[in-house]
Design an enzyme around this catalytic site. Structure first.
Site: not given
Length: 608
Positions: A547-549
């Protein structure tokens, strides 16, 4: 991450119990998300129009509306939080819910090799479509990243973004309840964002910490002086429930007369005034209640739609790579490398272990009347676990610089496993092919005591992209993460997996007779199990986003250090997309920091 979808929980007796409990809970303490009023009557013009009410946009709406004579409109494509989102352990079950954009990666092209265990080679990429954004669906882990991350941003020419300059913005938001941490210069109380110790951790958390000591790592405050080491993480929670950006920053100021929040408002493009030599962003087009709307901005439009949404809206508006927009017939406003430089923290979901002692968190242990009552009455118990993540570690592989505190692998430790669930609903959560587990030993582990360690690649060298699928603003964009394109990314992550295996060989885990599952992961059985080749195979099969773009509108190439879009007027981007590189840790706290600093820069530039 393994708490994702509990087995059939939405239709189970447990679901009914949760529903009754939440109804009671909401009568006593109304659901925070429902208290935000959706603006129905909008003005034709505002001083500031913020696109996106997520982790950045919610902060901006609060801070800009502090100036009483400024009018602020916040446009959010989603609606309010749901009661389910308030329960920390159920974080993973929010994937593919109404709160999630439900993005998918594009199938790997020739030469790419990842997401091989997924249907059609497509990975799910959860992103929050709700007031509060991804702070409503994430795992609530409060991690700031490494100071060297921000010093590197400044080294790239982004003046004012070094660690000493951004540290004050982390502190500005924070309301930490741990008295020991508040004695240090690295934490603060009194901010809007509640940061607390998890009310509940299993016995395995201490085993994890002790095992780290056997490998030479101390127990540290990962947001303090040194990042390298092991810890039980703090989370963005309040009284046992999620503290999203909506709850933290928007609810307290919902009565401000100069702030309007318009929900279920899907922005389709930004309009520009071309009467001057430099185009000026002036209007925002959006759809709400199946009707088209237009609002104008007197001062600025601030794009905070996130790493996927912000480049999509820019390109739909004519700001992006010239050839790409030309091919779609979109009129060019400004040629910029929008959507390039996509980065994400890649992990792998295959490292699962079993042991003798019944101290893990099985669904049968958490889906009980006692656990629900403990949550409702005491704000405690397993339902308050941070998505099931009870331990974090930042470690060095042989590729890390041994002279500094700049680890290259992060562990997420969880006393949960998808294999405890009937029919493996986690396969649905990750889009895993159902045939992977059929007729294999993995299909019969429901009663085992299982836990998992998920190594995460902190600083990937590979770069992906976001592109438009079409001119239709309602089409999801094409997301190409381009995972593992650089060979070193593979090698570092393999070393991280080997370190996790060594961790479970230490005496604290051996005392529990902990061992990795002995069967090869489906699709990788042609390799010697736990060899480098086997580990690489599992990475390429069970590829996971955390969940870290970030970084698709990066400082220095799309925006300047004050987050103004290059070559345009009246338009900024303020969200995780402006980060030049992904920080070494979970990204929600850094995104809030970017918004805090961005708000101050806007105030400075408008002399307020």
């Amino acid at each position: 991450m393994y708490s994702a979808t509990l087995p059939g929980w939405q239709s189970s007796c447990f679901a009914s119990l949760v529903a009754v409990a939440l109804t009671l809970y909401n009568r006593l303490l109304p659901d925070p998300g429902s208290q935000l009023q959706d603006a129905q009557q909008l003005s034709a013009e505002y001083d500031f129009v913020i696109i996106g009410g997520g982790s950045a946009g919610g902060v901006l709406a609060n801070r800009l509306s502090e100036v009483g004579n400024w009018t602020v409109l916040l446009l959010e494509a989603g609606g309010p939080e749901t009661p389910q989102a308030q329960i920390p352990l159920l974080a993973g079950s929010l994937r593919d819910s109404t709160l999630d954009w439900q993005f998918r990666t594009a199938p790997p092209s020739a030469g790419q090799s990842y997401c091989l265990a997924m249907n059609d080679g497509v990975c799910k990429w959860p992103r929050g479509r709700v007031v509060g954004g991804s702070s409503v669906i994430n795992f609530m882990l409060y991690v700031r990243g490494n100071p060297s991350d921000y010093d590197y941003w400044q080294h790239l020419g982004n003046h004012g973004w070094g660690y000493e300059q951004v540290k004050k913005y982390f502190l500005k938001s924070e309301d930490n309840s741990n008295p020991e941490l508040l004695k240090t210069p690295y934490h603060a109380a009194g901010g809007y964002l509640s940061v607390q110790d998890a009310p509940f951790i299993s016995q395995l958390a201490e085993v994890f910490l002790e095992a780290g000591r056997h490998l030479g790592y101390g127990v540290v405050d990962i947001n303090g002086r040194n990042q390298t080491g092991f810890s039980v993480p703090q989370g963005t929670i309040r009284n046992g429930s999620r503290c999203s950006v909506a709850k933290a920053f928007l609810l307290p100021v919902r009565e401000r007369p100069n702030l309007s929040v318009s929900m279920n408002s899907r922005v389709t493009r930004i309009g520009f005034d071309h009467r001057e030599s430099t185009p000026r962003a002036r209007s925002v087009f959006f759809v709400k209640d199946n009707k088209k709307h237009l609002v104008k901005s007197r001062k600025e439009i601030v794009l905070s739609a996130g790493t996927i949404g912000s480049p999509q809206i820019l390109m739909l508006s004519g700001v992006g790579p010239k050839e790409h927009l030309k091919g779609l017939g979109i009129k060019m406003v400004k040629d910029l490398p929008v959507g390039d430089n996509l980065q994400d923290h890649l992990s792998v979901g295959s490292l699962t272990f079993r042991m003798d002692q019944p101290i893990t968190l099985k669904p049968t242990d958490t889906q009980t009347p006692d656990s629900v009552l403990q949550y409702i009455l005491e704000a405690d118990g397993p339902l308050t676990s941070l998505g099931g993540v009870e331990g974090l570690a930042f470690i060095n592989t042989k590729f890390a610089d041994p002279s500094g505190d700049f680890p290259d692998i992060q562990f997420h430790f969880t006393p949960l496993s998808m294999y405890n669930s009937n029919n493996h609903p986690m396969g649905q959560a990750f889009n895993l092919r159902p045939d992977l587990f059929n007729n294999t030993p993995y299909a019969n582990l429901q009663d085992e005591n299982l836990f998992a360690i998920l190594p995460l690649l902190l600083r990937p060298l590979s770069r992906g992209s976001v592109r438009l699928r079409s001119r239709d603003p309602f089409d999801h964009p094409l997301i190409d993460p381009n995972y593992l394109a650089e060979r070193e990314d593979v090698e570092v992550l393999v070393e991280g997996m080997k370190a996790a295996l060594r961790l479970v060989e230490t005496p604290p885990f051996k005392a529990l007779n902990a061992t990795p599952l002995p069967w090869p992961f489906p699709g990788c059985d042609s390799h010697d199990i736990f060899s480098d080749e086997y580990l690489e195979c599992t990475i390429r099969h069970f590829t996971m986003t955390f969940y870290h773009p970030t970084s698709t509108c990066a400082m220095g190439v799309v925006v300047d250090p004050r987050l103004r879009v290059l070559g345009l007027r009246g338009l900024r981007v303020v969200d995780a997309s402006v980060m030049p590189t992904v920080p070494s840790g979970n990204t929600n706290a850094p995104t809030i920091m970017v918004a805090e600093k961005g708000a101050d820069m806007i105030k400075e530039d408008w002399n307020s």
